[in-house]
Design an enzyme around this catalytic site. Structure first.
Site, PDB file in Angstrom:
ATOM      1  N   GLY A  13     -50.112 -27.150   9.806  1.00 32.43           N
ATOM      2  CA  GLY A  13     -48.891 -26.357   9.656  1.00 32.43           C
ATOM      3  C   GLY A  13     -48.048 -26.959   8.531  1.00 32.43           C
ATOM      4  O   GLY A  13     -48.543 -27.778   7.736  1.00 32.43           O
ATOM      5  N   GLY A  48     -36.957 -17.767   8.732  1.00 30.99           N
ATOM      6  CA  GLY A  48     -36.911 -18.528   7.492  1.00 30.99           C
ATOM      7  C   GLY A  48     -36.570 -19.989   7.693  1.00 30.99           C
ATOM      8  O   GLY A  48     -36.755 -20.554   8.773  1.00 30.99           O
ATOM      9  N   GLU A 115     -28.585 -16.196  11.146  1.00 27.74           N
ATOM     10  CA  GLU A 115     -29.159 -16.201  12.494  1.00 27.74           C
ATOM     11  C   GLU A 115     -28.167 -16.808  13.468  1.00 27.74           C
ATOM     12  O   GLU A 115     -27.125 -17.334  13.067  1.00 27.74           O
ATOM     13  CB  GLU A 115     -30.486 -16.974  12.485  1.00 27.74           C
ATOM     14  CG  GLU A 115     -31.567 -16.231  11.714  1.00 27.74           C
ATOM     15  CD  GLU A 115     -32.888 -16.977  11.666  1.00 27.74           C
ATOM     16  OE1 GLU A 115     -33.230 -17.654  12.637  1.00 27.74           O
ATOM     17  OE2 GLU A 115     -33.557 -16.875  10.628  1.00 27.74           O
ATOM     18  N   ASP A 223     -51.262 -30.704  22.196  1.00 31.75           N
ATOM     19  CA  ASP A 223     -52.292 -31.759  22.101  1.00 31.75           C
ATOM     20  C   ASP A 223     -51.726 -33.095  21.600  1.00 31.75           C
ATOM     21  O   ASP A 223     -52.071 -34.160  22.113  1.00 31.75           O
ATOM     22  CB  ASP A 223     -53.422 -31.336  21.143  1.00 31.75           C
ATOM     23  CG  ASP A 223     -54.155 -30.089  21.606  1.00 31.75           C
ATOM     24  OD1 ASP A 223     -53.736 -29.496  22.620  1.00 31.75           O
ATOM     25  OD2 ASP A 223     -55.140 -29.704  20.955  1.00 31.75           O
ATOM     26  N   HIS A 244     -36.862 -17.980  23.193  1.00 27.11           N
ATOM     27  CA  HIS A 244     -36.329 -17.054  22.198  1.00 27.11           C
ATOM     28  C   HIS A 244     -35.948 -15.775  22.936  1.00 27.11           C
ATOM     29  O   HIS A 244     -36.731 -15.265  23.740  1.00 27.11           O
ATOM     30  CB  HIS A 244     -37.385 -16.758  21.130  1.00 27.11           C
ATOM     31  CG  HIS A 244     -36.824 -16.127  19.900  1.00 27.11           C
ATOM     32  ND1 HIS A 244     -36.306 -14.853  19.905  1.00 27.11           N
ATOM     33  CD2 HIS A 244     -36.678 -16.589  18.636  1.00 27.11           C
ATOM     34  CE1 HIS A 244     -35.870 -14.563  18.687  1.00 27.11           C
ATOM     35  NE2 HIS A 244     -36.085 -15.610  17.893  1.00 27.11           N
ATOM     36  N   ARG A 290     -29.058 -19.446  21.014  1.00 24.52           N
ATOM     37  CA  ARG A 290     -30.177 -18.895  21.780  1.00 24.52           C
ATOM     38  C   ARG A 290     -30.149 -19.177  23.271  1.00 24.52           C
ATOM     39  O   ARG A 290     -30.575 -18.367  24.079  1.00 24.52           O
ATOM     40  CB  ARG A 290     -31.478 -19.490  21.240  1.00 24.52           C
ATOM     41  CG  ARG A 290     -31.942 -18.739  20.088  1.00 24.52           C
ATOM     42  CD  ARG A 290     -33.284 -19.206  19.655  1.00 24.52           C
ATOM     43  NE  ARG A 290     -33.402 -18.704  18.294  1.00 24.52           N
ATOM     44  CZ  ARG A 290     -34.291 -19.083  17.436  1.00 24.52           C
ATOM     45  NH1 ARG A 290     -35.171 -19.992  17.780  1.00 24.52           N
ATOM     46  NH2 ARG A 290     -34.316 -18.581  16.238  1.00 24.52           N
ATOM     47  N   HIS A 351     -40.476 -20.562  23.248  1.00 27.75           N
ATOM     48  CA  HIS A 351     -40.582 -20.451  21.792  1.00 27.75           C
ATOM     49  C   HIS A 351     -40.718 -21.799  21.102  1.00 27.75           C
ATOM     50  O   HIS A 351     -41.495 -21.951  20.163  1.00 27.75           O
ATOM     51  CB  HIS A 351     -39.325 -19.738  21.297  1.00 27.75           C
ATOM     52  CG  HIS A 351     -39.265 -19.512  19.820  1.00 27.75           C
ATOM     53  ND1 HIS A 351     -40.165 -18.710  19.153  1.00 27.75           N
ATOM     54  CD2 HIS A 351     -38.399 -19.979  18.881  1.00 27.75           C
ATOM     55  CE1 HIS A 351     -39.859 -18.683  17.867  1.00 27.75           C
ATOM     56  NE2 HIS A 351     -38.799 -19.464  17.672  1.00 27.75           N
ATOM     57  N   ARG A 386     -32.082 -26.300  19.664  1.00 27.94           N
ATOM     58  CA  ARG A 386     -32.277 -26.226  18.212  1.00 27.94           C
ATOM     59  C   ARG A 386     -31.526 -25.046  17.606  1.00 27.94           C
ATOM     60  O   ARG A 386     -31.566 -23.933  18.129  1.00 27.94           O
ATOM     61  CB  ARG A 386     -33.768 -26.062  17.913  1.00 27.94           C
ATOM     62  CG  ARG A 386     -34.093 -25.839  16.453  1.00 27.94           C
ATOM     63  CD  ARG A 386     -35.578 -25.700  16.269  1.00 27.94           C
ATOM     64  NE  ARG A 386     -36.074 -24.486  16.851  1.00 27.94           N
ATOM     65  CZ  ARG A 386     -36.408 -23.393  16.164  1.00 27.94           C
ATOM     66  NH1 ARG A 386     -36.307 -23.388  14.841  1.00 27.94           N
ATOM     67  NH2 ARG A 386     -36.861 -22.325  16.773  1.00 27.94           N
ATOM     68  N   SER A 391     -36.138 -25.727  12.212  1.00 31.41           N
ATOM     69  CA  SER A 391     -37.402 -26.389  12.509  1.00 31.41           C
ATOM     70  C   SER A 391     -38.262 -26.571  11.252  1.00 31.41           C
ATOM     71  O   SER A 391     -38.813 -27.649  11.007  1.00 31.41           O
ATOM     72  CB  SER A 391     -38.161 -25.555  13.536  1.00 31.41           C
ATOM     73  OG  SER A 391     -39.463 -26.009  13.639  1.00 31.41           O
TER      74      SER A 391
END
Ligand code: FAD
Ligand code: SIN
Length: 536
Positions: A13, A48, A115, A223, A244, A290, A351, A386, A391
């Site tokens: 990622g 974003g 956001e 993991d 979320h 959130r 989320h 968060r 993130s």
């Protein structure tokens, strides 16, 4: 078979790729990734990446918003450096080829989104498929670097501890163990490799699959956290699971997110009957942080008995919606929902994991030579909740800092001559009861959703603990008896992570941020202004 590399990066990622691109200047890099290279939460990021890019905005405002969302548990120093290093890291992403959306007609100006919890427009995006664009550019970049080799369908099983190699059962608490690499399962060829590395970087992402309803892709089975825990590293704040508020509610839509940016552009949350309800809960209404929005939806659904609420942005022009949210627009249309004409049915879903493997400001874990970056890490940036789009920012800042720290440590002795024993398969035979895996997988996810979800209580947590202990024992017995498969390894990790979430949730006897317990409804700053840290 043994493969030697200077840097072993587990995960492809944003955290893993950006670390690998930088580290390749100082040595050989092996990226292992358990599916194809793109498959990651990063790839599905919509809203974003937050950074101060506008003259009207300031570091202090972004810091203030992050601290406020974090409900008193953020580390001030971490918030400050992440926010202030943001613009430099964004410049690097652009240099690597990431194309963020710009305002039409003014090629020089980024189109900044808004956001929940943000006091300013500061979210850089690539329409509504920001993560896909980031993965595209970084994978291209990584492929162009000779020093990087990517191993697809390679799944890390466990970290290799120096103490184990030396035959020491356990170390005194004050002694630091050292990571020598990892045992890795080559899924396609059914082989296990020993990857020996000078430094190992966990970039394995989050653990949304521990919950029945999640926005996360299948790879998010925790993991890295499970491996680090088994190796004795410190893990913290696992109770802070971010739900979320707006995951598409449709029987055929598996985990499809409706970005918070839709609310940033005027979307309003309503009951199925058409009544808006968020004003009752927060002055920012649909754009409240959130945790507040998800809990409000949960309360309203319990009150009304409805199966979902709706998100209405049908007052905006069709052309605008198609241009700003092409992925969401088309996906909704595929399910027969025309967002330009009607509201979108949504429910909250697991989320993001704010907790994880504890790292310092340079990404170093409590285990020597083991670093962590991205969602797998608990850095102190998010605290108890968060802030949206922080993130991806955390991924690039910690990948950079980790790499800088490793650069300073390149001359340290590495223990390269220690003979590492190959993976021991023991007496394991082929499984004749794969149904056990499927059944336990399902039971964990339901148990976590029902008892360790948005609203918790002592009784629910107690129930979850008992069930999880039974399931974990069954999985352990199965693990030692049968040959490993991808599903079995992921299930084992998921059960470790679920147990850690329950353990941390039971420790915290207050409600704060994302952790809400009916038996302790208030925040308690006298005793609980601290992290919940666990270690094997
Ligand atoms: P990931 O991107 O999840 O990558 C993890 C990698 O590790 C994968 O390649 C995986 O295959 C690999 N891996 C895992 N376990 C193993 C193993 N055992 N062996 C080998 N490989 C392994 N955040 C924002 O800031 N802005 C957003 O707009 C945003 N939108 C989001 C939308 C969705 C739908 C989701 C799910 C998340 C979103 N987030 C967003 C959160 C953000 O995308 C993630 O937190 C972030 O991308 C995590 O990056 P990462 O590099 O840590 O992990
Ligand atoms: C979204 O687009 O709503 C996700 C943003 C995030 O998780 O930060």
């Amino acid at each position: 078979m043994e493969i030697r590399t200077d840097f072993l990066v587990i995960g492809s990622g944003l955290a893993g790729l950006s670390f690998a691109i930088k580290a390749s200047r100082y040595g050989s890099v092996a990226i292992i990734t358990k599916k194809n290279t793109t498959e990651s939460s990063t790839n599905y990021a919509q809203g974003g990446i937050a950074a101060v890019m506008d003259a009207e905005d300031s570091f202090d405002l972004h810091i203030g918003d992050t601290l406020k969302a974090g409900a008193g548990l953020c580390r001030d120093d971490v918030v400050r450096f992440v926010v202030s290093e943001g613009p430099e890291r964004i410049a690097e992403l652009i240099q690597w080829g990431v194309e963020f959306s710009r305002k039409s007609g003014t090629e020089a100006t980024f189109d900044l989104g808004k956001e929940g919890g943000h006091s300013m427009r500061r979210v850089l995006h690539a329409a509504d498929s920001t993560g896909k664009e980031i993965e595209r550019a970084l994978i291209d970049k990584a492929h162009s670097i000779e020093n990087i080799r990517i191993y697809e369908n390679f799944l890390a099983i466990d970290l290799i501890r120096e103490s184990k190699v030396l035959g020491r059962k356990s170390l005194p608490r004050e002694e630091q163990d050292r990571c020598l690499g990892a045992y890795v399962f080559d899924i396609e060829n059914d082989r296990i490799y020993t990857f020996r590395s000078r430094f190992t970087i966990l970039a394995t992402g989050g653990a949304g699959k521990a919950y029945l309803i999640t926005t996360n892709p299948d790879i998010a089975t925790g993991d890295g956290i499970a491996m680090a825990w088994r190796a004795g590293a410190h893990i913290a704040n696992m109770e802070f699971i971010q739900f979320h508020p707006t995951c598409l509610f449709h029987p055929e839509a598996k985990s499809f997110l409706i970005s918070e940016a839709v609310r940033g552009e005027g979307g309003v949350l309503k009951l199925k009957s058409g009544t808006p309800f968020m004003e009752k809960y927060h002055p920012l209404a649909s754009l409240a942080p959130r945790d507040i929005v998800a809990r409000a939806i949960d309360t309203e659904l319990k009150k009304s008995g409805d199966d979902c609420v709706v998100l209405d942005i049908s007052h905006r022009d069709r052309g605008y919606l198609m241009n700003r949210f092409p992925t969401i627009y088309n996906r909704c249309l595929r399910f027969g929902i025309d967002m330009a004409k009607e509201p979108i049915p949504v429910v909250p879903a697991a989320h993001y994991l704010c907790g994880g493997v504890v790292v310092n400001g340079n990404g170093e874990t409590s285990m020597d030579r083991l670093f962590a970056a991205g969602e797998v890490a608990c850095t102190g940036l998010h605290g108890a909740n968060r802030l949206a789009s922080n993130s991806l920012l955390e991924c690039v800042v910690f990948a950079h800092r980790g790499c800088e720290r490793i650069r300073e440590r390149l001359n340290e002795a590495t223990g390269e001559d220690l003979p590492i024993p190959p993976w021991e398969a023991g007496q394991a035979t082929e499984s004749d009861e794969s149904i056990v895996i499927e059944h336990n997988w399902d039971e964990i996810r339901r148990c976590m959703w029902n008892y360790v979800g948005i609203v918790r209580s002592n009784k629910r947590l107690e129930r979850a603990k008992k069930r999880m202990e039974l399931i974990s024992q069954e999985i352990q017995d199965y693990y030692w008896s049968f040959k490993i498969t991808r599903d079995l390894l992921e299930l084992r990790n998921l059960s470790v992570v679920a147990n850690l979430i329950v353990a941390c949730a039971m420790m915290r006897k207050e409600s704060r941020g994302l952790h809400y317990n009916l038996d302790y409804p208030d925040r308690d700053d006298r005793y609980w202004h601290r992290d919940t840290i666990v270690r094997r």
